[in-house]
Structure formats: C-alpha cells, structure tokens
Motif scaffolding. Structure first.
Motif, PDB file in Angstrom:
ATOM      1  N   TYR A 188       0.819  -1.206   0.000  1.00 38.11           N
ATOM      2  CA  TYR A 188       0.000   0.000   0.000  1.00 38.11           C
ATOM      3  C   TYR A 188       0.849   1.250   0.000  1.00 38.11           C
ATOM      4  O   TYR A 188       1.939   1.295   0.558  1.00 38.11           O
ATOM      5  CB  TYR A 188      -0.924   0.000   1.226  1.00 38.11           C
ATOM      6  CG  TYR A 188      -2.342   0.335   0.860  1.00 38.11           C
ATOM      7  CD1 TYR A 188      -2.878   1.574   1.139  1.00 38.11           C
ATOM      8  CD2 TYR A 188      -3.131  -0.592   0.205  1.00 38.11           C
ATOM      9  CE1 TYR A 188      -4.173   1.885   0.786  1.00 38.11           C
ATOM     10  CE2 TYR A 188      -4.430  -0.298  -0.141  1.00 38.11           C
ATOM     11  CZ  TYR A 188      -4.948   0.949   0.153  1.00 38.11           C
ATOM     12  OH  TYR A 188      -6.243   1.240  -0.200  1.00 38.11           O
ATOM     13  N   ARG A 217     -11.854  -1.743  -4.782  1.00 39.99           N
ATOM     14  CA  ARG A 217     -10.995  -0.871  -5.581  1.00 39.99           C
ATOM     15  C   ARG A 217     -10.746   0.422  -4.814  1.00 39.99           C
ATOM     16  O   ARG A 217     -11.680   1.057  -4.318  1.00 39.99           O
ATOM     17  CB  ARG A 217     -11.623  -0.540  -6.925  1.00 39.99           C
ATOM     18  CG  ARG A 217     -10.697   0.336  -7.786  1.00 39.99           C
ATOM     19  CD  ARG A 217     -11.339   0.806  -9.061  1.00 39.99           C
ATOM     20  NE  ARG A 217     -10.403   1.619  -9.848  1.00 39.99           N
ATOM     21  CZ  ARG A 217     -10.743   2.328 -10.920  1.00 39.99           C
ATOM     22  NH1 ARG A 217     -12.010   2.317 -11.352  1.00 39.99           N
ATOM     23  NH2 ARG A 217      -9.843   3.038 -11.550  1.00 39.99           N
ATOM     24  N   TYR A 231      -2.476   6.524  -7.717  1.00 43.16           N
ATOM     25  CA  TYR A 231      -2.485   5.155  -7.217  1.00 43.16           C
ATOM     26  C   TYR A 231      -3.836   4.510  -7.462  1.00 43.16           C
ATOM     27  O   TYR A 231      -4.878   5.123  -7.247  1.00 43.16           O
ATOM     28  CB  TYR A 231      -2.168   5.223  -5.717  1.00 43.16           C
ATOM     29  CG  TYR A 231      -2.322   3.955  -4.945  1.00 43.16           C
ATOM     30  CD1 TYR A 231      -1.262   3.073  -4.819  1.00 43.16           C
ATOM     31  CD2 TYR A 231      -3.516   3.651  -4.312  1.00 43.16           C
ATOM     32  CE1 TYR A 231      -1.397   1.905  -4.081  1.00 43.16           C
ATOM     33  CE2 TYR A 231      -3.656   2.493  -3.578  1.00 43.16           C
ATOM     34  CZ  TYR A 231      -2.596   1.620  -3.462  1.00 43.16           C
ATOM     35  OH  TYR A 231      -2.727   0.475  -2.743  1.00 43.16           O
ATOM     36  N   GLN A 256      -5.547   0.538  -6.909  1.00 39.71           N
ATOM     37  CA  GLN A 256      -5.386  -0.872  -6.540  1.00 39.71           C
ATOM     38  C   GLN A 256      -6.735  -1.567  -6.521  1.00 39.71           C
ATOM     39  O   GLN A 256      -7.703  -1.068  -5.937  1.00 39.71           O
ATOM     40  CB  GLN A 256      -4.711  -1.031  -5.169  1.00 39.71           C
ATOM     41  CG  GLN A 256      -4.574  -2.499  -4.758  1.00 39.71           C
ATOM     42  CD  GLN A 256      -3.549  -2.735  -3.673  1.00 39.71           C
ATOM     43  OE1 GLN A 256      -2.633  -1.933  -3.499  1.00 39.71           O
ATOM     44  NE2 GLN A 256      -3.691  -3.825  -2.935  1.00 39.71           N
ATOM     45  N   ASP A 288      -8.466  -5.314  -5.559  1.00 41.75           N
ATOM     46  CA  ASP A 288      -8.300  -6.595  -4.868  1.00 41.75           C
ATOM     47  C   ASP A 288      -9.615  -7.351  -4.920  1.00 41.75           C
ATOM     48  O   ASP A 288     -10.686  -6.750  -4.789  1.00 41.75           O
ATOM     49  CB  ASP A 288      -7.928  -6.377  -3.396  1.00 41.75           C
ATOM     50  CG  ASP A 288      -6.603  -5.675  -3.226  1.00 41.75           C
ATOM     51  OD1 ASP A 288      -5.580  -6.363  -3.188  1.00 41.75           O
ATOM     52  OD2 ASP A 288      -6.602  -4.430  -3.128  1.00 41.75           O
ATOM     53  N   SER A 300      -4.604  -9.331  -6.610  1.00 43.00           N
ATOM     54  CA  SER A 300      -4.326  -7.939  -6.303  1.00 43.00           C
ATOM     55  C   SER A 300      -3.579  -7.324  -7.476  1.00 43.00           C
ATOM     56  O   SER A 300      -2.621  -7.921  -7.992  1.00 43.00           O
ATOM     57  CB  SER A 300      -3.488  -7.812  -5.031  1.00 43.00           C
ATOM     58  OG  SER A 300      -3.143  -6.468  -4.775  1.00 43.00           O
ATOM     59  N   HIS A 301      -4.025  -6.149  -7.889  1.00 40.49           N
ATOM     60  CA  HIS A 301      -3.358  -5.442  -8.981  1.00 40.49           C
ATOM     61  C   HIS A 301      -3.187  -3.988  -8.571  1.00 40.49           C
ATOM     62  O   HIS A 301      -4.168  -3.262  -8.386  1.00 40.49           O
ATOM     63  CB  HIS A 301      -4.164  -5.541 -10.273  1.00 40.49           C
ATOM     64  CG  HIS A 301      -3.469  -4.887 -11.441  1.00 40.49           C
ATOM     65  ND1 HIS A 301      -4.137  -4.539 -12.607  1.00 40.49           N
ATOM     66  CD2 HIS A 301      -2.173  -4.494 -11.631  1.00 40.49           C
ATOM     67  CE1 HIS A 301      -3.279  -3.994 -13.448  1.00 40.49           C
ATOM     68  NE2 HIS A 301      -2.088  -3.951 -12.878  1.00 40.49           N
ATOM     69  N   LYS A 302      -1.955  -3.585  -8.436  1.00 37.51           N
ATOM     70  CA  LYS A 302      -1.643  -2.202  -8.061  1.00 37.51           C
ATOM     71  C   LYS A 302      -0.977  -1.509  -9.247  1.00 37.51           C
ATOM     72  O   LYS A 302       0.061  -1.941  -9.741  1.00 37.51           O
ATOM     73  CB  LYS A 302      -0.712  -2.171  -6.855  1.00 37.51           C
ATOM     74  CG  LYS A 302      -0.237  -0.773  -6.487  1.00 37.51           C
ATOM     75  CD  LYS A 302       0.725  -0.809  -5.308  1.00 37.51           C
ATOM     76  CE  LYS A 302       1.283   0.578  -5.028  1.00 37.51           C
ATOM     77  NZ  LYS A 302       2.242   0.590  -3.910  1.00 37.51           N
ATOM     78  N   ASP A 359       0.509   2.088 -10.091  1.00 37.00           N
ATOM     79  CA  ASP A 359       0.927   3.261  -9.328  1.00 37.00           C
ATOM     80  C   ASP A 359       1.918   4.089 -10.142  1.00 37.00           C
ATOM     81  O   ASP A 359       2.702   3.556 -10.933  1.00 37.00           O
ATOM     82  CB  ASP A 359       1.586   2.804  -8.019  1.00 37.00           C
ATOM     83  CG  ASP A 359       1.856   3.957  -7.064  1.00 37.00           C
ATOM     84  OD1 ASP A 359       1.347   5.059  -7.302  1.00 37.00           O
ATOM     85  OD2 ASP A 359       2.568   3.731  -6.077  1.00 37.00           O
ATOM     86  N   ASP A 398       3.849  -1.352 -11.443  1.00 38.72           N
ATOM     87  CA  ASP A 398       2.723  -2.242 -11.693  1.00 38.72           C
ATOM     88  C   ASP A 398       2.997  -3.560 -10.974  1.00 38.72           C
ATOM     89  O   ASP A 398       3.949  -4.275 -11.303  1.00 38.72           O
ATOM     90  CB  ASP A 398       2.549  -2.476 -13.196  1.00 38.72           C
ATOM     91  CG  ASP A 398       1.270  -3.220 -13.528  1.00 38.72           C
ATOM     92  OD1 ASP A 398       1.239  -4.452 -13.370  1.00 38.72           O
ATOM     93  OD2 ASP A 398       0.305  -2.564 -13.941  1.00 38.72           O
ATOM     94  N   ARG A 432       1.316  -7.204  -9.619  1.00 38.48           N
ATOM     95  CA  ARG A 432       0.219  -8.167  -9.728  1.00 38.48           C
ATOM     96  C   ARG A 432       0.532  -9.363  -8.840  1.00 38.48           C
ATOM     97  O   ARG A 432       1.596  -9.987  -8.966  1.00 38.48           O
ATOM     98  CB  ARG A 432       0.042  -8.606 -11.185  1.00 38.48           C
ATOM     99  CG  ARG A 432      -0.338  -7.455 -12.113  1.00 38.48           C
ATOM    100  CD  ARG A 432      -0.311  -7.846 -13.576  1.00 38.48           C
ATOM    101  NE  ARG A 432       1.021  -8.261 -14.030  1.00 38.48           N
ATOM    102  CZ  ARG A 432       1.995  -7.405 -14.353  1.00 38.48           C
ATOM    103  NH1 ARG A 432       1.787  -6.097 -14.233  1.00 38.48           N
ATOM    104  NH2 ARG A 432       3.160  -7.845 -14.765  1.00 38.48           N
TER     105      ARG A 432
END
Length: 827
Positions: A231, A418, A450, A452, A454, A483-485, A487, A526, A528
């Motif tokens: 995070y 999200r 940002y 994200q 999940d 989970s896909h961030k 950023d 990125d 994942r």
C-alpha cells in the motif's frame, strides 16, 4: 443468550501495578464465583423495574439481573430485536411478557428457570420453532449484546468460542467501538491489546504484533485479501468502522488464513447485516478541533415474511487536527440485503463506498543533529498548505450459506475492492544544527497516482461426524485472491528550504512535471499478485477433555512487478517475479479442558512469506521468509461466555527476512539474511466481570532479539526496538444503579514502557520514555430514545511522542487533551 443473577457475581479488584495486574489478569476469573442458582420462591412476587426501551438482549440481561432469575435464550431469536422496556411493579412472568411485547416471542418456564419460545403465529416466518430452551451461549454477532466479549469468533473457519481457539484473539465488539468512539482502523488498533501502532512519514500507520509488522493480513467476512501488502500509505487504508459489527484481531502467525501469511497476525472485519426487526439509530457528535460527525444507521425486514432484510448506513465527518494546516472530510455509504432463498439458505449482498478528501500534514518532526528534542509546539506543522490527498474506495460483498444436512453446511463468500488515491505533499527532511535559531532544511516533495484492485473468493464445507464414541469436526475449503496495483509516484527535492523553527506554509507549489524531471526515485509501478490454495482443519475429540486441532494449507503464489525507476528524468526499466508452488503451511493445536471453565492449550504454526519482488545483487529473486511460531497458554470462560480470559506464552523464530545488501552501491539490492526471535507472554480479560461492569484489559510483554545477522555487530541486539517491552491497555464501562441508574461511566488507560529507534545516520538511539494516557467517558440516558455521552482523551494532557523517528524526520506527537460530545437516538 443465558443471563446469570447479579447476586452470584463477586467483585473483581484490579491493581494498577504492572506486576499485580499481570498476575490478576490470569487469576481473576478463578476468584469469581461461577455458580448460578435460580430463585424460584420469588417469581410470583412483584418488584419495581425501570428498564429503558432498547435492544432485547440488553433488556433481558437487565431484567434477569434485577429479578434474580436464570434465563436461557437462543441468540438467534433475539439478535436485532428491540424491547419496549419495563417501568413499574411486575411479577417475573408479567415482566417478561411486557419486555417481549411485539417481538414475536414469549416466556417459557422450565422448572425454576426461564427460556423463550416463538409464538405460534410467528413460528413459520422465523423458521426456528419452540426448541430454544437450552442456549448455546453468546453468539458471534456483537451488535446489541452490550458486551466487550463475544461467544464466537470467525477469523478461522466456522464459529468457535475464544476458549476453543488455540491462538490469541481479541474481539473489538460493537459496544467497545461505540463507547470509545473508534471510527478508523488506526483508532481500533491503538486500543487493541498487544498491538503497537507506528506512524509512517508518508501518511497512515503500521501495525505491529509480537515484535513483527502485520502486512496484508486482512479478511472481510472471512475472505482474505492482499490489501495493505503493497500500500502507498502503510497498512492503514481507508476503512471506517461504521459498517462493521466487530473487528477480530489474531496475534501470532496467520499462515492458515491465506497461505502466504505473515509472522504477526491478522485482522477480520465482520460487516453489519440486515435485521429481523425495524431499528434506526441517529447519532451526532462534535469535538475539539472542529471535529464533527453525523451518522444514520437503519435496517429491518423488507417484506412481510421477514425473508428479505436490509441495512443502510450513511456517515459524514469533517475535522481539523491539533496541528496547523491539516483537515479532513470523510463520507461513507453502505447498503446490504440478506435474502432467505429457502428455510435453510441465505444469500447476502453488500456495497460500501468511502470518500476521503484531506489536507494532510505528514513527515513528523525532525530533531537536533545530536538527537535531542526540538521541543516544538504540538500545534506545529512543517508542511505547505497545498498538501492534498483524495482517496476513494468501493467494496462489494457477497455470500451464500446453505446447510447440506443436519450436520454439514456450505459457505461461499467473495469480496471485491478498488481504491484510488491522488496525493501531493511535501515535508522537510534533515536535522537542525545544535544551538541555531533557524534552519535551512531540505524539503522533499512527492506525488502519487495510485489505483489498486483486490478481490477474493473463499468456499468451505464445515461439519461434524461421529467416530470412536466421540463427535468430531472437519473443515475443507479453498480460497483465492488477486491484487493489482497500478501506481505512479515521484519524490524530488524542492528548490525552496524550510525553517523548521518558524515554518512557512506557503512554499510555492511545483508543477507536476517538476517531480519526474528532478526525481531522486519514482516512476510507474505495476504489481500483480495471485494466490490460491486448498485447506483443511480437523478438530478430533481424543477423549472427553482432550481435543486435537490440526490442519494445513497448500498454497500457490505468483507475483510480478514491472517498474521504471526514474532518476532526474532518466528511466531504467525493471522486472521481478516470483512463483511458489505447493507450499505447505501446517498448523496444530491441543486443547485440554481442565474443568467446566478452564482450558489449557498449545499450538504450532509455520510461517511463509514470499519476497520475490526483491532482487539480490546478482539479479536473482529472494527466497521466501520462513519461520515457526509456538504458543502455550490457558483460557477460561465464565457465565456462559459473558466473561473470557487468557494467559499465553509465545515464541516466534523467523529466518531469511529481506535486508539491504551493504555491498549494493545504490541500496536497491536485498539479501536473505539472519535469524530473529520474538518471545514473551500475554494476559487478557474481556466481558462482564461483575454485574453492570464491562472490561477489556490486556498486558503484553515482548522481547525481540537478533540471533544471526549479515552484520555481526547486530547479533544479540533488539530486533524491533520501537515495540515496547511492556504494553498495557485497559478500558472499563460501568452502568450505575439506584438514583443514578441513567448514568454510565467509562474509564481506561494505555500504558507502555520506553521504546527507541536507532538512527541509521548517526547510530544514536532516539527514544521515548514510558508513558500512560488516561481516557474517560460519561453517558446519560435522557429517555427511552435519546442518550448523551461525553468522551475525553488524554485527560491529564500528557506530552509525548507516539512514534520516534530519526534526527531528520518521523517524530510524531500524541494528541493533546480533547473531548467529544455525542447525542444518539434509537427507535
């Protein structure tokens, strides 16, 4: 739920002394009389009662105490119901009938004791029948229970009492959240026994348990997600407590939760559900530093049969802080429906939306170059006024519960979330020269974009079976999470400097393009993460007093990170990935019932945390962090579960944690290094210790030590010096009797020993001496609908740092004395 007569409870004395209190938390339940005797001779006599309208559980509890009777109730009958109250002189039978008016229930006399049954006209709609003479104790739902403890926890699969759980779990019930005005996850963790909260300079807070950081170990209605594992703002993502019934906090290894589990523990958020009877609650509050909050919470049946039930919560809060510049606005909206597809099957849906708009003040305070405190005013903020943070989060919930037969049931649950955050902020970084009257301190600016997403799915079958003359339990299930961030961030030194001793809040705001062109670090990121696994847990009754709990999870884990690392406008692409296949995480526990109230237990858990997103100096990925966790203790349960206590010894060994490789010139390389140990003991008591007194108290002793390290000079030193050795948290709430019966009084304190952080620059220990913070509450019931409460925090206005950082930044003051006045209406 069973209610015991007040005349059978003895007074529990508590000493503030750490040594006495620690021993007392362990032995106090042994000093309380556990017998409950029905008083049949007086059941036909009339007595005067003054019981206000309110939740049915609370009214029945009060009546059973005043009437000196034993009343057993199936919690499924009373959850969510309201009572009209009781005023005047009544016999036991007449008083019960009055309290139950409009609930669809009626009293049932069984010898000299009492129970409840469903009125015949309502039996078909409630689908329960008149078979609830023998209650199973308090249920898992805490809303309306009026208790600081619970009859069951769900952070593991199925429902088991605290006494039946061979690990340390604290439940922050709805009453506890309301009494202490705990509205955010940070506030909840700050009052949870055994948890240390540490401020991040980038905003948010980190949570530590038993010496280790809790990372990404969060469940929603039992579904594990990777929220918090990567995070932007530490672990304290936006999550308002208005929509939850309770928060269950596990301390110790949590590998059984989702396989790739951490060392420290896990948190399970259990949301509010649709109600069987109509109920609306309105609340308004106003406090120090322009802190205003309004909330509406309403629910009830949506059709005549009660097979469709709804819930809606709306909350708005705006506030400033004790330091300059900062302010924040929150909006929370939640809706849920539960639909009985048949007499046995229930389908639930929910949606929550949270919107945060803030001007934060981050980074904390610097110090003098020699590490001494600058002694700045607590109102000091060193950030510019253009700091901004905007966070939006949408969460969808869904679950299905279906009994397969009399012994087996299926539960399927899913969660999607999200979160987007847009942030720009700046704070000074650098120590202040000793003896100077002004400073010319470097200012670091940061920008974040940002996003994200999940989601997780969990399904399991839970049931009992008979073998060798005993009944056993088995859980078999599977879960998965994604989970896909996505950023983008950049950190750059601003052209201007800040005078820490006379801060300027109007430093020029740079153009967004400035950050990347002058970045010391940053770029697109990125990440994942995919993981799934199968698990099983068996509870085998080896003999009448002895239960073996064992199980395991087989996990598959994959993560991939793509990034472009920018330095002054020049980007360097990078990719890292890791795959773990068939990783086995075992768990074992043994429970020995010593008598009707006491259970001794021992448990063992493996630890497995992937670290493949980090690279070694030769470009290979790091091996997973591994370890073992042991726990030995004794738990007790009194008054049919209305009082719980525990004492436990714990030891955790952790190996191969990631450390910065000293041979890596730019500090971007890591290595698997060393071995650390955390050990100590905990004691906790929760629930009704005497009539009308609710208590949650917990003491934790934690010792951490580096056993092996890449740097031999670190061998033998404390592994985590900012987790205090001694941590004591106490909160009690007492309902007065007699002429002052409309009043409730609450009081408590948070106490800890000294802690420190070793500066990576000078090697100095930046320390905070031990301290105690006292808090209090006074509540007043105006009538059957309205009530008032005044909460006060840090009543003696203690000046202290909640978090100590380095000479350059990261030292955060604790809140000065403050108050909050609340008014609430229930109807």
């Amino acid at each position: 739920m069973p209610y015991l007569p007040a005349s059978q409870c003895s007074t529990l004395s508590l000493s503030i002394s750490r040594a006495l209190l620690t021993g007392l938390l362990v032995t106090s339940p042994l000093l309380i009389a556990a017998s409950a005797q029905a008083q049949s001779a007086a059941t036909e006599q009339t007595r005067a009662y003054a019981i206000p309208a309110g939740d049915l559980d609370g009214a029945l509890n009060r009546f059973a105490s005043d009437a000196d009777i034993l009343l057993s109730v199936d919690s499924r009958l009373t959850t969510g119901k309201r009572s009209p109250g009781l005023n005047g002189s009544y016999s036991v039978d007449a008083g019960l009938a009055r309290l139950l008016a409009g609930t669809g229930l009626r009293p049932l006399k069984a010898g000299n004791n009492y129970a409840l049954e469903v009125e015949q006209d309502n039996a078909s709609s409630l689908e329960l029948g008149a078979t609830s003479i023998n209650a199973s104790g308090m249920g898992d739902i805490t809303e309306g229970s009026g208790s600081y403890t619970t009859g069951a926890v769900t952070i593991g699969k199925g429902q088991h009492s605290l006494r039946e759980t061979p690990q340390s779990v604290t439940v922050m019930t709805r009453k506890m959240l309301d009494d202490q005005r705990l509205n955010t996850i940070e506030q909840v963790m700050e009052k949870t026994p055994g948890i240390t909260v540490y401020d991040s300079p980038m905003g948010g807070k980190y949570f530590y348990s038993r010496g280790f950081r809790m990372t990404g170990q969060y469940q929603y209605d039992g579904v594990p997600l990777d929220i918090g594992s990567s995070y932007a703002q530490a672990d304290s993502f936006s999550s308002d407590m208005a929509i939850y019934d309770r928060v269950e906090v596990l301390r110790g290894a949590a590998g059984m939760m989702k396989g790739a589990g951490g060392t420290a523990g896990g948190v399970n958020f259990v949301r509010k559900r649709g109600q069987y009877t109509p109920h609306t609650q309105l609340s308004l509050s106003a406090g120090t530093w322009d802190n205003y909050r309004a909330q509406v919470d309403t629910g009830g049946p949506l059709n005549e049969a009660g097979t469709l039930r709804g819930r809606a919560v709306a909350t708005q809060q705006s506030r400033h802080y004790f330091y300059d510049v900062a302010k924040r606005k929150d909006q929370v909206y939640y809706g849920a429906v539960d639909f009985d597809l048949s007499a046995d099957t229930t389908f639930g849906l929910g949606v929550a939306y949270e919107d945060l708009d803030a001007t934060p003040c981050w980074g904390g305070m610097p110090r003098y170059a020699d590490g001494n405190d600058l002694k700045l005013s607590r109102s000091t903020c060193l950030n510019p006024a253009w700091n901004n943070q905007r966070s939006k989060r949408t969460t969808l919930f869904g679950d299905l519960k279906h009994p397969l037969n009399d012994n087996w049931a299926l539960k399927v649950a899913g969660v999607w979330s999200r979160n987007t955050q847009d942030m720009e902020y700046a704070f000074p970084s650098g120590s202040v020269p000793v003896g100077t009257s002004s400073s010319n301190t470097l200012v670091l600016g940061s920008i974040y974009d940002y996003d994200q997403v999940d989601y997780g799915l969990d399904a399991y079958v839970d049931g009992t079976f008979d073998a060798l003359g005993q009944q056993h339990e088995l859980v078999v299930g599977a879960n998965t999470s994604r989970s896909h961030k996505d950023d983008f961030f950049a950190v750059a030194a601003l052209p201007q400097r800040q005078n820490v001793l006379d801060p300027d809040h109007h430093l020029p705001q740079p153009d967004e393009s400035y950050y990347l062109a002058n970045a010391s670090r940053g770029g697109p990121l990125d990440i994942r993460i995919k993981q799934y696994g199968v698990y099983s847990t068996a509870r085998l009754k080896l003999a009448e007093p002895l239960t073996l709990v064992f199980g395991g999870r087989v996990s598959w884990y994959k993560s991939e990170t793509d990034s472009i690392a920018y330095f002054r406008g020049v980007g360097t692409p990078a990719n890292s990935q890791t795959t773990e296949t068939g990783q086995v995480t075992p768990f074992a526990g043994l429970l020995l019932d010593l008598n009707d109230n006491l259970t001794a237990y021992a448990s063992y858990t493996d630890i497995f945390t992937p670290q493949g997103n980090l690279k070694t100096i030769d470009g290979s990925t790091l091996k997973p962090l591994i370890g073992k966790s042991y726990e030995l203790g004794i738990k007790s349960e009194w008054y049919e579960g209305r009082l719980n206590s525990s004492f436990s010894l714990f030891r955790t060994l952790q190996e191969d944690a990631a450390q910065t490789d000293p041979n890596c010139a730019d500090g971007s390389c890591s290595q698997n290094s060393g071995k650390v140990r955390a050990q100590g003991f905990e004691a906790e008591i929760s629930g009704e210790v005497i009539d009308r007194l609710q208590l949650l108290a917990g003491y934790t002793y934690t010792q951490t030590k580096v056993l092996e390290d890449a740097d031999p000079n670190q061998n033998g030193v404390s592994y985590n010096s900012y987790v205090p050795r001694h941590l004591l948290r106490v909160w009690a709430d007492y309902s007065l009797n007699g002429p002052l019966e409309r009043f409730t009084v609450g009081a408590g304190f948070n106490a800890q020993s000294d802690n420190y952080r070793t500066s990576p620059i000078s090697g100095n220990n930046i320390s905070q001496a031990g301290y105690t913070i006292w808090n209090g509450r006074i509540g007043y019931r105006v009538d059957d609908t309205w009530s008032l409460a005044l909460n006060g925090n840090n009543l003696f206005d203690k000046r202290y740092y909640t978090t100590v950082g380095t000479e350059g930044f990261g030292n955060f003051y604790g809140e000065p004395r403050n108050f909050m006045l609340s008014v609430k209406a229930d109807f």
